[in-house]
Design an enzyme around this catalytic site. Structure first.
Site, PDB file in Angstrom:
ATOM      1  N   HIS A 185     -15.198  17.992  13.238  1.00 49.63           N
ATOM      2  CA  HIS A 185     -15.128  17.188  14.341  1.00 49.63           C
ATOM      3  C   HIS A 185     -14.032  17.288  15.466  1.00 49.63           C
ATOM      4  O   HIS A 185     -14.216  16.662  16.345  1.00 49.63           O
ATOM      5  CB  HIS A 185     -15.419  15.679  13.671  1.00 49.63           C
ATOM      6  CG  HIS A 185     -14.030  14.949  13.149  1.00 49.63           C
ATOM      7  ND1 HIS A 185     -13.734  13.884  13.000  1.00 49.63           N
ATOM      8  CD2 HIS A 185     -13.096  15.694  12.512  1.00 49.63           C
ATOM      9  CE1 HIS A 185     -12.918  13.846  12.452  1.00 49.63           C
ATOM     10  NE2 HIS A 185     -12.391  14.693  12.173  1.00 49.63           N
ATOM     11  N   HIS A 186     -13.014  18.073  15.147  1.00 51.30           N
ATOM     12  CA  HIS A 186     -11.812  18.169  16.179  1.00 51.30           C
ATOM     13  C   HIS A 186     -12.282  19.332  16.815  1.00 51.30           C
ATOM     14  O   HIS A 186     -11.699  19.639  17.882  1.00 51.30           O
ATOM     15  CB  HIS A 186     -10.588  18.598  15.432  1.00 51.30           C
ATOM     16  CG  HIS A 186     -10.055  17.358  14.742  1.00 51.30           C
ATOM     17  ND1 HIS A 186      -9.883  16.068  15.362  1.00 51.30           N
ATOM     18  CD2 HIS A 186      -9.736  16.993  13.268  1.00 51.30           C
ATOM     19  CE1 HIS A 186      -9.399  15.252  14.391  1.00 51.30           C
ATOM     20  NE2 HIS A 186      -9.296  15.796  13.444  1.00 51.30           N
ATOM     21  N   ALA A 187     -13.244  20.415  16.605  1.00 51.65           N
ATOM     22  CA  ALA A 187     -13.358  21.474  17.289  1.00 51.65           C
ATOM     23  C   ALA A 187     -13.998  21.312  18.682  1.00 51.65           C
ATOM     24  O   ALA A 187     -15.035  20.449  18.721  1.00 51.65           O
ATOM     25  CB  ALA A 187     -14.376  22.444  16.641  1.00 51.65           C
ATOM     26  N   ASN A 230     -12.477  13.939  18.448  1.00 49.65           N
ATOM     27  CA  ASN A 230     -12.578  14.371  19.786  1.00 49.65           C
ATOM     28  C   ASN A 230     -13.605  15.317  20.100  1.00 49.65           C
ATOM     29  O   ASN A 230     -14.128  15.221  21.315  1.00 49.65           O
ATOM     30  CB  ASN A 230     -11.054  14.975  20.258  1.00 49.65           C
ATOM     31  CG  ASN A 230     -10.780  15.966  19.362  1.00 49.65           C
ATOM     32  OD1 ASN A 230     -10.720  15.722  18.050  1.00 49.65           O
ATOM     33  ND2 ASN A 230     -10.520  17.225  19.611  1.00 49.65           N
TER      34      ASN A 230
END
Lengths: 692, 692
Positions: A185-187, A230
């Site tokens: 989910h941060h990629a 993000n």
């Protein structure tokens, strides 16, 4: 209890319908859905040992938290609970075990639905780098490590998410959990960060949309990982068909991944406006009651209104109790409860995909609770269910923000152009009028270029302010208000609102004693012209502006004679400006005879300075600081509050108004003891004044 | 994807724990709960044909709605869906069919846990009465009929409820539904009423408590029958261990069973205070969005906090779409959603017991949806999810009320004694000050014995009020307010509140034209001395008091000269008093030159009188009534609003403030056209005044 009697009973039963609509009753229409078409399906499980290949090439003594064993332990926990038909495991104990969903490599085409070609190529390139290059690479990036199998694991992780979501969306399984890593989910579009290479869930969501069309158009992604996703937010920021809801620790932008993106005012843009919902906890330490509150008040109502075709959970378990990185206290039962709630959506099409979570026991227990819930086990009862004040505050602000975009969210923000008068200004004018009528206080002239316009009308003084009598300078917050708003419109009825204005009594007493008074109201927000009815936080420069004003008043109106007795009375956070003046103006404190202040919610201010060594002792000797009993300063019972806080007095009350009423007599005596002597000295002069 | 690789993989995996807590990780502790101990159990079903024996002895052409076929049709619907293993039915289609729970006769001892001995004896006595006596008996009671099998059916119905609840509480089944009749929730300690003989659910609850002790101490009864369950409420009104939550149509006490008992301020008493939660809909016509809203905002948070050991649903299906008695629109999917939500409680121990519901199709579909949900089928998606304004209002008021008793409910009611100033009084003083500063309006003397004290300071007049110039009498509501309260404390920040005070411009214009003005503020609630910070509804006698004041003003200050032009300007509901004066004071209207009014939310008032035949025509010719576009008067597009409403003008705005700003010019022109002529005539006199 056979139905054999029913034939004779039929005779007892009347043929007339009791209600008109009962005559429409027909058997045919009702036979549409039979059995439990969804309930009889199995829950899916995606797990592949090869996702454990991604690990650090050169482990240090400090083991990296995104440890390959994470998924292994979760899988073993599911086996141990008898939910998996695994040859090495115990006999299955569920009437229907988890149905295996095979992971596969995600294709380049799939991954580039979300990521750039360059990013894909970059991750692929790590698969034939030297160990030295990989270690070096790690240093150039934000929280990510690589080995030569990273690319392989990442492809499988994303492919696993895709197959899991497709299986759920196609109803091959009732619902499913994907125990995958590396997380996603941060990629971002063009960047690997925060332990994430490819953003598994967004890729899976896009593939489902592409593959299934209208059958799977609207997708909700619920992200309960303790960090803000993000990458997911950005992937769908202008997309009206993907609702992203994230509950995460925000810490005013200081918690990973940092910045303002995870704040509640990031609601999407363009066609996607309103389809991004951030629930940013102000700090770590949140627990079950807070998450349930967020789910009940925001997540479920908005989700119901969005009415997704598929729900994907970005399921980090790093908000779980025991996770040192997350520092929160979510229990396995709470994860189960949240899962159960989400299962009311999309006719039960819920795909849970692992993201973060670094305590093996916590993630295993949590994932087990989620899986059992997906399989039909009722969630356990919660031990703690009440939300904290922080959660209520955050969730309330999210509701107000989202009320612009969701019919179900109330109260709606005011956009009525007829709201022209900010109540703060109305009330200050009322106060000024009262202070004039009762005590003949009038406005002091404030030179505007130096001092913010806000202070117009905010500084009032008694007629004798320039006489050699004791002078009390009161710095106070605007009056406290309370009211019952209309739950739909936020409108208030004037007769159901109240004001607390306890300083009037104080000023009356000072005047009656013959002291001079300067009354300074410090607005929390300075009204702009033209006035808007937008919600405003407290002005950031309020404390600086107050200090400037205090300094200006000192030079022009307070420090008029050498021997004058000057006192400060601080009420609420307005007092901060006075403290700053004492600290920052060298030796000013020597001209101040005493300070009284009331503190309810704002921090107690230390009065000390490295350049004025005696300031702190002076403050202790000449101050009286009333602090609400509910204040944090009293929380640590083993430690005495710092001496630099002055002479503290623990009030039995909790609000400014109550405290001021309660301690009135004590304050009056304190002032009388000190100031009356000074007053005697100036009596002659005062008599002269009176004669004038 | 076998785990055979795992041995070699173990070598890859580091032995160090990434986090301190991970070293605590041990296999033993985790194996506690295996399989799906609850999820693998069957759902229970209680149904017995003998409960159909209770029916009218002498049916009329009008069939009684509590028809024996009700339970038969529900049972058949379950069979048709393949959920029952019934020899006469189709093959079971569920992986696990409903498990039969045998009904039995409730014992006298059980029934008298809730009912009086006398009541038990009375119902028993009906079993050997003559038909004539039974018919006569029916007439002496409130909505109940009897036959000689009534007692038998009632015993079975109560016994069925008992066995169902016990089976769930003892975890012999996962959960259960009891398709029973006669219903119970209206039956009181000593009275049969509302189709109910014995109160099945309370008896079952008490039996569970007695039988199971601490294992089943706290019971929640959720009653979604469209009628208030007066009998259940009374049975546990002072019991802290039984939480009763009822969602029902209230209609201000006019809906069955009537009276104030179903209102939201009935919260229990003694130790049971707070354990009674009524959610009273103001009217019929409520639907899915409203029920979901009530569940999300009130039912589930309170239920979670109560944390019951057992949940019993008093499941009437008369709020279902299609039920003529209920007149609401709850869909089967919504019943499923509510059931699913309740299943998060008590580790899934939910027993659903039938109460009312009279449309065969509606109750069958609804009961089927509930049963499937209990069995593990995910609930269907809802078509309509947004709550109505009525529901938001009601639920908001329930939350404020219950916030006294539940930690999870916010905002908390104010009980802070420092709230001394009702904002209404502050604002009126501010207005008065402004009107004096800007236009020299001063208070008119009001003789107090006749007029309520409230009107002190509320009537202001220009200096020329007694001159022969056109006089505008303004009757207005207090200024509109809006604000963002703190979600925890209801506290407001003055800088985040706004006031709309649009009449200032009007008064300024009147004064500039040389007209006389009397400005009358009509408070919605008259402040009592000492002031309390309790929430107050609008005073009931507000309209009468306003009329009295208008009448007093007319006699003493308005009707001073024969030829004077008098106009009324009404703003909001304050205008009602003026209308009453026009209607009730014979021929007064002939002395009034015109009336302008603004209506946003209050009803448009008809001006007509049987004794003054020309009043209505006069009003039409001499009025201008602006009505918000959102007002109900415009709702029926096929019908023109009544002529007695005067000359209506549909505004494009919806609030008083906005409307007054929008139509300012139009109103000024209307007045100028009429009043300026009158003004010319008095010009000489006015000049004289100015010279004085």
């Amino acid at each position: 209890m056979s139905d054999s009697e029913s034939v004779s009973l039929e005779n007892l039963i009347k043929q007339d319908s009791p209600l008109e609509t009962n005559s429409d009753w027909s058997d045919d229409e009702t036979a549409a859905k039979t059995g439990l078409p969804v309930g009889s399906l199995a829950t899916g499980l995606c797990y592949d040992v090869r996702m454990r290949y991604h690990c650090e090439v050169r482990p240090t003594t400090e083991v990296h938290p995104e440890d390959p064993r994470r998924i292994y332990y979760i899988y073993k926990e599911l086996c141990r609970a008898g939910l998996v038909d695994d040859p090495d495991s115990i006999q299955p104990l569920a009437p229907r075990t988890l149905k295996r969903i095979a992971a596969r490599n995600a294709t380049e085409e799939e991954i580039t639905l979300i990521h750039s070609q360059a990013h894909y190529a970059f991750v692929r390139s790590t698969s034939d780098m030297s160990d030295d290059d990989l270690v070096f690479l790690e240093k150039t990036r934000d929280s990510i490590y690589f080995n030569r199998l990273t690319f392989a694991s990442a492809l499988l992780s994303t492919g696993g998410a895709i197959e899991t979501c497709l299986a759920v969306a196609r109803r091959h399984v009732k619902n499913a959990i994907a125990v995958i890593r590396p997380p996603g989910h941060h990629a971002e579009h063009d960047d690997a960060m925060g332990f994430c290479l490819f953003n598994n869930v967004p890729v899976a969501a896009r593939v489902c949309q592409r593959t299934l069309g209208d059958e799977c158009r609207k997708i909700m992604i619920l992200d309960w990982d303790v960090h803000h996703g993000n990458g997911v937010q950005k992937a769908f920021y202008n997309d009206p068909n993907v609702l992203y809801i994230s509950i995460h620790v925000y810490q005013n932008g200081k918690f990973y991944p940092g910045g303002s993106e995870g704040d509640l005012d990031h609601c999407g843009e363009g066609a996607g406006l309103g389809k991004n919902v951030n629930i940013p906890w102000p700090d770590q330490g949140m627990g079950d009651g807070d998450y349930m509150h967020a789910f009940q008040k925001v997540v479920m109502p908005i989700a119901m209104e969005f009415d997704p075709d598929l729900v994907i959970v970005s399921a980090g378990f790093d908000a779980a109790a025991g996770d040192a990185l997350g520092g929160c206290f979510v229990s396995p039962s709470c994860y189960a409860q949240m899962t159960h709630m989400l299962m009311t959506l999309a006719n039960g099409k819920v795909a849970v995909c692992l993201e973060g979570g670094y305590n093996f026991r916590s993630i295993s227990k949590s994932a087990l609770a989620v899986t059992k819930t997906l399989m039909g086990e009722p969630p356990d009862r919660l031990a703690k269910t009440a939300p904290t004040a922080e959660a209520i505050e955050t969730v309330g602000r999210v509701m107000t923000t989202q009320a612009q975009y969701w019919r179900c969210m109330y109260p709606k923000p005011p956009n009525n152009p007829a709201w022209t008068n900010r109540l703060h200004d109305v009330l200050r004018e009322y106060q000024a009028h009262q202070l004039y009528e009762n005590f003949k206080l009038t406005p002091l002239y404030i030179y505007r270029n130096k001092i913010s316009k806000s202070f117009e009308n905010q500084v009032l003084a008694s007629a004798n302010y320039h006489k050699r009598v004791p002078l009390i300078v009161v710095f106070h917050d605007p009056p406290e208000l309370m009211g019952y708003p209309d739950p739909v419109t936020s409108k208030l009825e004037a007769h159901n609102c109240w004001m607390s204005d306890a300083q009037q009594d104080y000023i009356g007493w000072f005047i009656s004693k013959g002291y001079a008074v300067i009354d300074v109201n410090i607005p929390k927000h300075v009204t702009q012209v033209p006035a808007t009815s937008k919600f405003e936080n407290e002005d950031e420069n309020r404390s600086t502006a107050t200090e400037e004003l205090a300094s200006y008043l000192w030079d022009n109106y307070i420090d008029l004679f050498d021997k004058r007795e000057v006192y400060f009375l601080g009420i609420g956070s307005a007092f901060a400006g006075v403290v700053n003046l004492l600290i920052n103006r060298e030796n000013l404190y020597k001209r101040v005879s005493g300070v009284v202040s009331f503190v309810a919610e704002n921090p107690v201010r230390a009065v000390a300075s490295s350049t004025q060594v005696w300031l702190s002792k002076w403050y202790r000797d000449n101050s009286l600081v009333f602090v609400a009993e509910t204040h944090a300063v009293w929380r640590d019972q083993d430690r005495k509050p710092s001496k630099r806080y002055g002479t503290l007095f623990k009030s039995t009350k909790s609000s400014l108004g109550e405290m001021m009423t309660e301690h009135q007599q004590q304050v009056f005596e304190w002032f009388a003891e000190r100031a009356d002597e000074a007053l005697d000295e100036t009596e002659d002069e005062a008599d002269e004044d009176a004669a004038m």
